[in-house]
Motif scaffolding. Structure first.
Motif, PDB file in Angstrom:
ATOM      1  N   TRP A 196       0.853  -1.196   0.000  1.00  0.00           N
ATOM      2  CA  TRP A 196       0.000   0.000   0.000  1.00  0.00           C
ATOM      3  C   TRP A 196       0.877   1.229   0.000  1.00  0.00           C
ATOM      4  CZ3 TRP A 196      -5.512   0.420   0.780  1.00  0.00           C
ATOM      5  CH2 TRP A 196      -6.156  -0.812   0.779  1.00  0.00           C
ATOM      6  N   SER A 197       0.393   2.264  -0.661  1.00  0.00           N
ATOM      7  CA  SER A 197       1.153   3.502  -0.714  1.00  0.00           C
ATOM      8  C   SER A 197       0.202   4.685  -0.828  1.00  0.00           C
ATOM      9  CB  SER A 197       2.105   3.488  -1.920  1.00  0.00           C
ATOM     10  OG  SER A 197       2.906   4.646  -1.963  1.00  0.00           O
ATOM     11  N   THR A 207      -5.411   9.199  -1.418  1.00  0.00           N
ATOM     12  CA  THR A 207      -6.081   7.995  -0.946  1.00  0.00           C
ATOM     13  C   THR A 207      -5.129   6.824  -1.141  1.00  0.00           C
ATOM     14  OG1 THR A 207      -7.079   7.651  -3.119  1.00  0.00           O
ATOM     15  CG2 THR A 207      -8.401   8.815  -1.480  1.00  0.00           C
ATOM     16  N   PRO A 208      -5.263   5.771  -0.319  1.00  0.00           N
ATOM     17  CA  PRO A 208      -4.334   4.649  -0.452  1.00  0.00           C
ATOM     18  C   PRO A 208      -4.475   3.966  -1.814  1.00  0.00           C
ATOM     19  CG  PRO A 208      -5.505   4.570   1.642  1.00  0.00           C
ATOM     20  CD  PRO A 208      -6.178   5.613   0.812  1.00  0.00           C
ATOM     21  N   ALA A 209      -3.359   3.545  -2.352  1.00  0.00           N
ATOM     22  CA  ALA A 209      -3.338   2.801  -3.605  1.00  0.00           C
ATOM     23  C   ALA A 209      -2.584   1.502  -3.387  1.00  0.00           C
ATOM     24  CB  ALA A 209      -2.662   3.623  -4.701  1.00  0.00           C
ATOM     25  N   VAL A 210      -2.975   0.479  -4.117  1.00  0.00           N
ATOM     26  CA  VAL A 210      -2.311  -0.815  -4.028  1.00  0.00           C
ATOM     27  C   VAL A 210      -1.227  -0.893  -5.103  1.00  0.00           C
ATOM     28  CG1 VAL A 210      -2.607  -3.299  -4.245  1.00  0.00           C
ATOM     29  CG2 VAL A 210      -4.331  -1.948  -3.075  1.00  0.00           C
ATOM     30  N   VAL A 211      -0.055  -1.353  -4.708  1.00  0.00           N
ATOM     31  CA  VAL A 211       1.068  -1.482  -5.625  1.00  0.00           C
ATOM     32  C   VAL A 211       1.381  -2.968  -5.805  1.00  0.00           C
ATOM     33  CG1 VAL A 211       3.457  -0.837  -6.111  1.00  0.00           C
ATOM     34  CG2 VAL A 211       1.993   0.699  -4.773  1.00  0.00           C
ATOM     35  N   THR A 333      14.149   5.180  -0.865  1.00  0.00           N
ATOM     36  CA  THR A 333      12.890   4.578  -1.274  1.00  0.00           C
ATOM     37  C   THR A 333      11.886   5.673  -1.577  1.00  0.00           C
ATOM     38  OG1 THR A 333      12.186   4.382   1.038  1.00  0.00           O
ATOM     39  CG2 THR A 333      13.280   2.493   0.064  1.00  0.00           C
ATOM     40  N   LEU A 334      11.286   5.598  -2.741  1.00  0.00           N
ATOM     41  CA  LEU A 334      10.300   6.588  -3.181  1.00  0.00           C
ATOM     42  C   LEU A 334       8.920   5.994  -2.964  1.00  0.00           C
ATOM     43  CD1 LEU A 334      12.092   7.628  -6.488  1.00  0.00           C
ATOM     44  CD2 LEU A 334      12.328   8.633  -4.205  1.00  0.00           C
ATOM     45  N   GLY A 335       8.438   6.088  -1.719  1.00  0.00           N
ATOM     46  CA  GLY A 335       7.204   5.411  -1.358  1.00  0.00           C
ATOM     47  C   GLY A 335       7.384   3.929  -1.610  1.00  0.00           C
ATOM     48  N   GLU A 336       6.409   3.302  -2.276  1.00  0.00           N
ATOM     49  CA  GLU A 336       6.538   1.911  -2.701  1.00  0.00           C
ATOM     50  C   GLU A 336       6.720   1.823  -4.218  1.00  0.00           C
ATOM     51  OE1 GLU A 336       6.745  -1.017  -1.085  1.00  0.00           O
ATOM     52  OE2 GLU A 336       6.926   0.144   0.756  1.00  0.00           O
ATOM     53  N   ARG A 337       7.100   2.943  -4.855  1.00  0.00           N
ATOM     54  CA  ARG A 337       7.177   2.991  -6.311  1.00  0.00           C
ATOM     55  C   ARG A 337       8.535   2.584  -6.864  1.00  0.00           C
ATOM     56  NH1 ARG A 337       2.165   2.260  -7.385  1.00  0.00           N
ATOM     57  NH2 ARG A 337       0.813   3.796  -6.429  1.00  0.00           N
ATOM     58  N   ALA A 338       9.590   3.077  -6.273  1.00  0.00           N
ATOM     59  CA  ALA A 338      10.916   2.812  -6.829  1.00  0.00           C
ATOM     60  C   ALA A 338      11.960   2.971  -5.737  1.00  0.00           C
ATOM     61  CB  ALA A 338      11.209   3.764  -7.993  1.00  0.00           C
ATOM     62  N   ARG A 416      -8.378   2.680  -5.557  1.00  0.00           N
ATOM     63  CA  ARG A 416      -7.970   3.591  -6.613  1.00  0.00           C
ATOM     64  C   ARG A 416      -6.858   2.974  -7.446  1.00  0.00           C
ATOM     65  NH1 ARG A 416      -3.948   6.975  -6.786  1.00  0.00           N
ATOM     66  NH2 ARG A 416      -3.539   6.851  -4.562  1.00  0.00           N
ATOM     67  N   ASP A 417      -6.967   3.144  -8.764  1.00  0.00           N
ATOM     68  CA  ASP A 417      -5.913   2.695  -9.650  1.00  0.00           C
ATOM     69  C   ASP A 417      -4.690   3.579  -9.424  1.00  0.00           C
ATOM     70  OD1 ASP A 417      -4.453   1.560 -11.633  1.00  0.00           O
ATOM     71  OD2 ASP A 417      -5.569   2.445 -13.298  1.00  0.00           O
ATOM     72  N   ARG A 418      -3.540   3.065  -9.794  1.00  0.00           N
ATOM     73  CA  ARG A 418      -2.331   3.851  -9.655  1.00  0.00           C
ATOM     74  C   ARG A 418      -2.348   5.032 -10.620  1.00  0.00           C
ATOM     75  NH1 ARG A 418       1.731   1.869 -11.379  1.00  0.00           N
ATOM     76  NH2 ARG A 418       0.777   0.339 -12.724  1.00  0.00           N
TER      77      ARG A 418
END
Length: 552
Positions: A196-197, A207-211, A333-338, A416-418
């Motif tokens: 989650w991010s 809003t939270p998004a699923v990665v 770490t850039l959130g949970e993205r990269a 929510r979609d990414r």
């Protein structure tokens, strides 16, 4: 695909890499617990060779499948830094399941919300860590969620109600072999984990998004740390990070796996205890949060030990000065993205984050691109017609480690979609600006004004504002992140007491704790103020309040 052509992506899954390691080096030590494991969780320290680890993973996979957990089922994991935690993770992957690692600081309310949205069918946890009763909490979550069919207990003896996995290890030789999981297409493209991010600044609707991250995404992430830190075959890596999120997995577990090395895990009571483990194992690399990096470097000298420091920072790079001669790689770490890893040229200065294509190792001009960065320039202030003069904008990422596929259950659950912007670019919600002296590098300035984060966890500050007012019965209140000169963050509660009302900060924090919101959202300090500074729109002016409170 382009990532296949560069060799960054392939057709091998993470558990297949582990199986290959076991075949090539069966007697090499794969995983080890810190010597003081029994001081902070149940069970004695374990040491697993690659052959023993692979047997455990195989038994776990067969057990999960035998219980009827079908491929692509989500199983949540709230596990500390233990050898058995890594075995459980790979057991889930070998069974074709999707692991949803949860930070240890999450409490029942947040866990229930996440697992309900993910449609999780199982949970794996331990009895406790440092007195925190994870096992009992997860049983409470399962009682609230009808969909949860199994709650497994890892790491040793567990409370009644949890299925003890250590009993399984005593009977591994009697279990039938694990059947190969049939996959459509490339098995390495299938989802391995979900996280989650909070991606967007509040102005865009946080809003939270699923990665969802595939095996190939994880391999690309691990390659970033492996290549930049020059982690060689059979290297010894020490880490105190739980195997969850980009930090724990991308900076420790994946480099260990790809190097066929030895990973030593634990939750040290002190930096000196961590240094002792580094010295005891003659570690080549140690993964350490930026907050403790300088102290660790000093303690390693005292123990006459040396190791390359993998200094983990969040979305605002901590400017930690390290002693002269310290070998270090900054892992951001850039959130949970990269995840971006860059070797320090000067121990006293954090590495710079490049703008554009980023490969590893950075000294190699022909290194394949693992991630790309760009800035989407934003207005200087809400409603302003022109962009910020200094080039400040939102950091965008794309590339081999950045997931592009959507979470398949998003439509059903309303998740929510990414936030994609075309051409594969994904928003991070992190604000950055070009370095004025080196325009092709970036300076991170943190999240949008309404996103907070401590201990690697993100949360919406506006939600905390309302909770602070309600619990404390204040005239007004706001959550204000405070950053010290090194960039480390703690959370303050700025409150406006009602006229004549008693001010009881200890009672306020105790009342908040009863809401089980998790320690990462509990303020470390409660400060009375005459008023909460707000913009005409009603938005809390947190940056200005933070400056004022820091002066106090």
């Amino acid at each position: 695909m382009a990532h296949l052509a560069t060799g960054v992506w392939g057709r091998v899954t993470l558990d297949q890499v582990l199986r290959k390691n076991a075949a090539n080096a069966p007697d090499r030590l794969a995983l080890a617990d810190f010597a003081d494991r029994s001081d902070w969780t149940r069970g004695e320290p374990e040491r697993l060779t690659y052959a023993a680890l692979d047997r455990r993973v195989e038994a776990l996979a067969a057990f999960f499948s035998g219980l009827g957990l079908k491929p692509d089922t989500v199983v949540a994991c709230q596990l500390p830094a233990l050898a058995d935690s890594v075995a459980v993770l790979f057991g889930l992957l070998r069974a074709g399941l999707i692991a949803a690692p949860l930070p240890l600081a999450l409490r029942e309310a947040e866990i229930t919300e996440r697992l309900d949205a993910l449609g999780a069918k199982g949970i794996v946890t331990v009895a406790e860590t440092v007195g925190e009763p994870h096992g009992e909490r997860m049983l409470a979550v399962a009682a609230d969620l009808f969909q949860i069919r199994f709650v497994f207990g890892a790491g040793g003896p567990v409370p009644d109600g949890l299925i003890p996995l250590y009993r399984l290890y005593e009977e591994m030789d009697r279990l039938p072999p694990m059947r190969d999981i049939a996959r459509k297409g490339n098995a390495a493209d299938h989802c391995a984990t979900v996280a989650w991010s909070l991606d967007l600044p509040a102005e865009a609707g946080a809003t939270p998004a699923v990665v969802p991250r595939s095996h190939n995404h994880w391999i690309a992430t691990g390659l970033m740390t492996l290549l930049e830190a020059q982690i060689g075959t059979g290297a010894v890596i020490v880490s105190s990070l739980a195997p969850s999120g980009l930090a724990g997995l991308g900076a420790a577990v994946l480099p260990w796996l790809l190097s066929a090395g030895t990973l030593v895990l634990g939750l040290p009571a002190s930096v000196d205890r961590l240094a002792e483990e580094v010295a005891e194992h003659a570690a080549d690399h140690v993964v350490v949060p930026a907050l403790f990096a300088r102290r660790l470097s000093e303690r390693l000298d005292a123990h006459k030990a040396s190791a390359n420091l993998l200094v983990v920072s969040g979305d605002r790079l901590a400017e930690v000065e390290l002693p002269r001669g310290t070998a270090a790689v900054d892992v951001i770490t850039l959130g949970e993205r990269a995840l971006i890893a860059r070797r320090r040229r000067d121990p006293a200065a954090a590495a710079l984050i490049p703008l554009g294509a980023i490969g590893a190792p950075s000294e190699t001009a022909i290194a394949p691109t693992l991630v790309e960065t760009q800035l989407r320039v934003t207005p200087a202030r809400p409603g302003a017609p022109s962009p910020a003069r200094d080039g400040t904008g939102e950091l965008m990422v794309r590339g081999a480690m950045v997931p592009e596929a959507t979470w398949p259950e998003a439509d059903r659950t309303g998740l929510r979609d990414r936030p994609r912007e075309g051409d594969g670019w994904v928003r991070t919600g992190i604000i950055a600006r070009p370095d004025p002296e080196r325009s092709r590098n970036l300076i991170l300035t943190g999240r949008g004004s309404e996103i907070g984060g401590t201990g690697g966890l993100e949360f919406d500050l506006t939600v905390l504002d309302a909770l602070f007012r309600d619990v404390g019965d204040f005239a007004d209140a706001a959550a204000v992140p405070l950053r010290d000169e090194d960039g480390f963050e703690r959370l303050a509660a700025a409150v406006v007491p009602k006229p004549g009302a008693a001010f009881d900060p200890e009672g306020f924090i105790a009342a908040l704790a009863e809401h089980r919101i998790g320690p990462h959202r509990l303020p470390s300090v409660v400060l009375p103020v005459p008023a909460i500074a707000r913009a005409p729109s009603g938005r809390v002016m947190r940056a200005g309040m933070a400056s004022h409170l820091m002066r106090r």
